[in-house]
Every structure is written in C-alpha cells, then in structure tokens.
Design a protein around this motif. Sequence first.
Motif, PDB file in Angstrom:
ATOM      1  N   SER A  88      11.022  -8.651  89.694  1.00 38.85           N
ATOM      2  CA  SER A  88      12.030  -9.147  90.626  1.00 38.85           C
ATOM      3  C   SER A  88      13.178  -9.861  89.917  1.00 38.85           C
ATOM      4  O   SER A  88      14.299  -9.905  90.432  1.00 38.85           O
ATOM      5  CB  SER A  88      11.385 -10.100  91.634  1.00 38.85           C
ATOM      6  N   TYR A 119      15.155 -18.681  92.361  1.00 35.56           N
ATOM      7  CA  TYR A 119      14.111 -17.670  92.257  1.00 35.56           C
ATOM      8  C   TYR A 119      13.119 -17.990  91.144  1.00 35.56           C
ATOM      9  O   TYR A 119      13.439 -18.676  90.177  1.00 35.56           O
ATOM     10  CB  TYR A 119      14.736 -16.292  91.990  1.00 35.56           C
ATOM     11  N   LYS A 152      17.190  -9.650  91.385  1.00 34.53           N
ATOM     12  CA  LYS A 152      17.767 -10.722  92.181  1.00 34.53           C
ATOM     13  C   LYS A 152      19.265 -10.866  91.890  1.00 34.53           C
ATOM     14  O   LYS A 152      19.751 -10.486  90.814  1.00 34.53           O
ATOM     15  CB  LYS A 152      17.058 -12.043  91.872  1.00 34.53           C
ATOM     16  N   CYS A 191      21.085  -7.557  96.015  1.00 29.18           N
ATOM     17  CA  CYS A 191      20.825  -7.525  94.576  1.00 29.18           C
ATOM     18  C   CYS A 191      22.010  -7.970  93.728  1.00 29.18           C
ATOM     19  O   CYS A 191      21.870  -8.126  92.514  1.00 29.18           O
ATOM     20  CB  CYS A 191      20.432  -6.113  94.135  1.00 29.18           C
ATOM     21  N   HIS A 220      20.540 -18.342  89.999  1.00 28.79           N
ATOM     22  CA  HIS A 220      19.326 -17.524  89.857  1.00 28.79           C
ATOM     23  C   HIS A 220      18.159 -18.421  89.461  1.00 28.79           C
ATOM     24  O   HIS A 220      17.078 -18.358  90.050  1.00 28.79           O
ATOM     25  CB  HIS A 220      19.574 -16.441  88.798  1.00 28.79           C
ATOM     26  N   ASP A 265      17.133 -10.324  97.312  1.00 31.66           N
ATOM     27  CA  ASP A 265      17.153 -11.490  98.205  1.00 31.66           C
ATOM     28  C   ASP A 265      17.798 -11.066  99.518  1.00 31.66           C
ATOM     29  O   ASP A 265      19.021 -10.900  99.601  1.00 31.66           O
ATOM     30  CB  ASP A 265      17.938 -12.631  97.552  1.00 31.66           C
ATOM     31  N   ASN A 308      10.845 -15.202  96.213  1.00 31.16           N
ATOM     32  CA  ASN A 308      12.052 -15.740  96.848  1.00 31.16           C
ATOM     33  C   ASN A 308      11.651 -16.701  97.965  1.00 31.16           C
ATOM     34  O   ASN A 308      11.616 -16.346  99.142  1.00 31.16           O
ATOM     35  CB  ASN A 308      12.918 -14.614  97.398  1.00 31.16           C
TER      36      ASN A 308
END
Length: 579
Positions: free
Chosen positions: A345, A401, A349, A481, A397, A473, A179
């Motif tokens: 992850s 990320y 996210k 989340c 997203h 994040d 992130n």
Amino acid sequence: MPEWDHVTDLLVIGSGGGLVGALRAAALGLDVVVAEKTDKIGGSTGMSGGIVWLPDNPLMKREGVPDSLDDARAYFDSVAGKAEECSPASSQARRETYLTAGNEMFDFLEDEGVRFVRCEGYSDYYSGARGVVGGHARSRSVEAVAFDTRELGEQAGLLRPPVAGDLTMYTYEAGYVSNLRTRKGMSVMARVMRRTIGGRLRGKKLVTNGAALIAHLLKALGNRGVPVWTETSLVELVVADGTVVGAVLNKGAPGDGKGGGRTLRIGVRGGVLLAAGGFSRNQRMRDEFAGDQPGQVAWTSANPGDTGEVLRLAMGIGAATDMMDEGWWMPSWLLADGTPSMTLSERCKPHSIIVDTHGNRYFNEAVAYQEAGQLMFAHEKKTGGALPSWLIIDSRHRSHYTFATAAPGMTPRTWIADGVMKKAATLDDLARQCGIDPVALARTVERFNGFAHTGVDEDFHRGEGDHERYQGDATHRPNACLGAIAKAPFYAVAMYPGDIGTNGGLLCDEAGRVLNTDGNVISGLYAAGNCTASVMGRKYLGAGATIGPSVIFSYVAAADAARRVAADASTSSPVNSEQ
C-alpha cells in the motif's frame, strides 16, 4: 525391484499447498506420506497471506456476488494473454482445469472442515485497468478463517508465524487498516481488535493468513491419519523403465540426538508429488537462469527452504522447464540487518512517487507487484539507474498512512540513524542523500504534482484500476492514489525488485503430471506450486495467484495418482509392496 524401507501410494514432497493433494489422496483411500525438509510446516504458503484466487467461487454464490467463469476466461486472456501466445504452462487446458477444478476443490476442503471467508473489496489486480476485460472489483479471492492452534496440540509449534503477527487480522483487511484516517479503516481496525482481544479472553490462540490455512489442513490431515515428516529431504527420485517408482529421503538432521540422518527408500504405487517451492534462495540457480531479470537472494522474502534442489532432481531425470527467469516480484526496501521489507500500500497511497537515480519516474507505482518488479528490471536494462530505484514520500504520507511496521506519524528513529530511510527538509537535499539528479527530480515532481491536482496521471494512468484504488486512500480527491509531493520533511527508501518466490519451473499438463523435454508425461511424477512454471504465465492476476495453482494442481494430481493406483490394483504393482 528395489528394496524399500516403506511403501505408500502417494509421496508428497513439501508441506505448503501440497498438503491439499495429500488430503485429497487420503480422502480417495490412498496411503499418503508428506515429507518436509525444514523443521517447520507450511513453506512459503505458511508465511504468506494464505489467499486463494477462485473465480465464481461458492462463497460468491452464497453472498449473491455475481461472477462467471466466462468472465474469468476473458480476464485470463486479457491480462496473461491468449493461451496460444503464452508458455505451455498457461495452456488452455491448464487454465480450464484451474477454473473448474478450483471450485470442486473448495467444496472438498469445506467437507474436510476447512473454512473460508471471502475477501470483499480485494479486487483482481487488473480489474478496471485500461484494456482489461473480465476483472472483478469486489474480489474473487478467499482465505481461511482464523484457527485456534490449541486444536493442533504439539503440532502447533511447527507452524510458521502468521503475517499479521499477534493481531487476528485477515490478509484482505490489511489494505483498509493501512489507512486509519478513513471511516472504513477505523471500522475494520475495530473489528480486528475485537476479534483479537475476544479470542485471548476466551483463551484461544488464534492465527490468520497462511498460518491459518496450513493449520486447517494439518488438522484435516490428522483426522485422516496422514503423517507429516519434518526435517526430511528428498535426495533422489528412483526411476524404473521410465516411471518414477520411488524416492530416497534423508530423514532427520544428523546429530540431533533423535536418531536422525537416516536414509529411507520409499516406494510409491501412485506417484511422487513435488510441491517443494522454487529456488529464490539459491543464488547459483538465479544467476544461471536470470536472463534479463537478475534477482538476488538478498532481496527475497521466500521461505528459508526455497533452495531449488528438488527442481534440480526433476531436471536430472529429463523434466522440462520454462520461465526459469521469472519470479513473483515484490518491490522491497532493506532494513539495516538486510531483511527485505515488502511495499504494497505504501507505493499506492497519495503523496508518494518512485524514480530512478536519474530522477525520472518510469512506471505506474501502484501497478501489481509482479509487474512492478518486471518494469524495474526492464528499465535497468534499458537506461540503468533502476536498481535501486527510490520511493519518495512527503510528510503527509508519513503522518497519514502506515509504512511497513511503522504507524502513521511514528517513524522509527533507527531507520533514519541507520540510513535505510533518508529524511530531508528539501527535495534537493533528499536527492543529494540518495544520489539522485536533483534538477531532474524537481522537474519530475513538478509534473507529477500537476497530475495530482487534476487527478489524471497522463504518463502512467495511476489510480485508474480498482485494486490501485483499494490500496490507495478512498477519501483523497480527486484521485485515491495521487497526491502532491510538497510538504516537508521528505523521506526516501531505496527500492529493489524483491520477490516472494520464483514462478518458473517444471512444465506440467492439466493433470499436474510433469512433462519431459520431448513433451511426454514422466509417469509417476507430479508437481505443483512454485517448483512449476505457473498457469498464470508472467502475470499476477489477483490475490492468491500463487497459492491457487499450488493447491488446485496438487488436488488434481492426487486424483490422477488415485486413478493410477486403481488401474494397477488388478495387475502387477510398479513397486514391491512388501514393507
């Protein structure tokens, strides 16, 4: 007695966590040989993040991070269940050995020159989750410091590549680096780049992760004069009067031009330690023991040598097993060449969701990866449509990320062209491409988006646990989340319950001694790691919950083997000591 080509005190089969047992035995004055069947050293440990889960560890004490073994015991009970309710592999005696011998092992490894760093922020996987007590938010995990492989000389070529590749990045740092929009993420990335570039400018060849742990251990073993034989496989365990007194090895690959393919009979005075991994890459064994969790070789990320023949040999002399249907599950998607890509992850996210082919969400996407795999299998059995499931993300997203190896906003065109990642302007079109019920998907997303707005996942409580937020994040509100699936284009990948190894296998006692089907010790036979049924039971307590049992029970097994050698020193040896 049998004729031996070589006699040693302890023979270690496998070169991952078992190297700790080899090092401990050598430090106790034993003669040791390590046999590794592949041409590389480290096994799945060397391919992993290299983390060890150690409650109340010395680094925590030095840095003033509060913890206690009582809290760890409570956490064990809360997540894995009470010992009396679990597999014998997770007995109270084995849990106590893990917790107490673990920190003794840590001190020993530091004395041998192995250095560690504490994984700040990499919280226990169930810390803060509903109904769980004793978890630790700041991390009980440690990993080896970066290692300059020049110190290994020619042996450096035997290491498996680190997870971080060319970056000198610790495993616990990856959660932050995923992130880069946050101040913390940028700060950690800058630190990683300084470390990486600084090492290169000084001419160092630094590795991190599991490669660093194995490298530290190899150097320490070299200082102790312990040989590691590569391309040397176990063929037979030699038993006399109910005791394992030796082994038959095949040393070297036939036709390699180096005199390979020799059969060696190795006698042991203290015992044989099996630390050769499980059977993730043996489909026949997976099918035989699958139960309700039919994992596939095609989905595994375990090391190439994880083929189960050592486990079979132990079973052949009467060793008991448990949890053979269980694995260290890791939700994964498949690249065009079939290579599994693990998701960590990505599914935690904001602006992501996992649904079955019926379009329904059925679990907390950010839950610990082993449980995520278990839930996928359970849902497939109950309703179908979970193998595969679909990880769906929106453009925020993808722009904010990392996704596997792809930086934010830089999706490889080949993923879309090859069809391994679907892309669409609407959720309806995405559903059509994935074979998902579009009406149900629209309904599911609408409900999920409401949770994203309020910050409360009323169905599965996503984002409540400390580790879920660590992988999420921290700048996203009101829940680190949860983020709406709303901004086109939309993307999806097919998700399978991959794994990083099996975690069922041989039953052992608290000294690492293998038990037979009557519950008695098989004298002279020890085991640790993924060829054993895990002390963690069927849960993944925190980062390092696979390597932890491997290194700790290898350590205690070596001590027990030393006691056997000492006890037999004044009496007749179980093997002919003539070379």
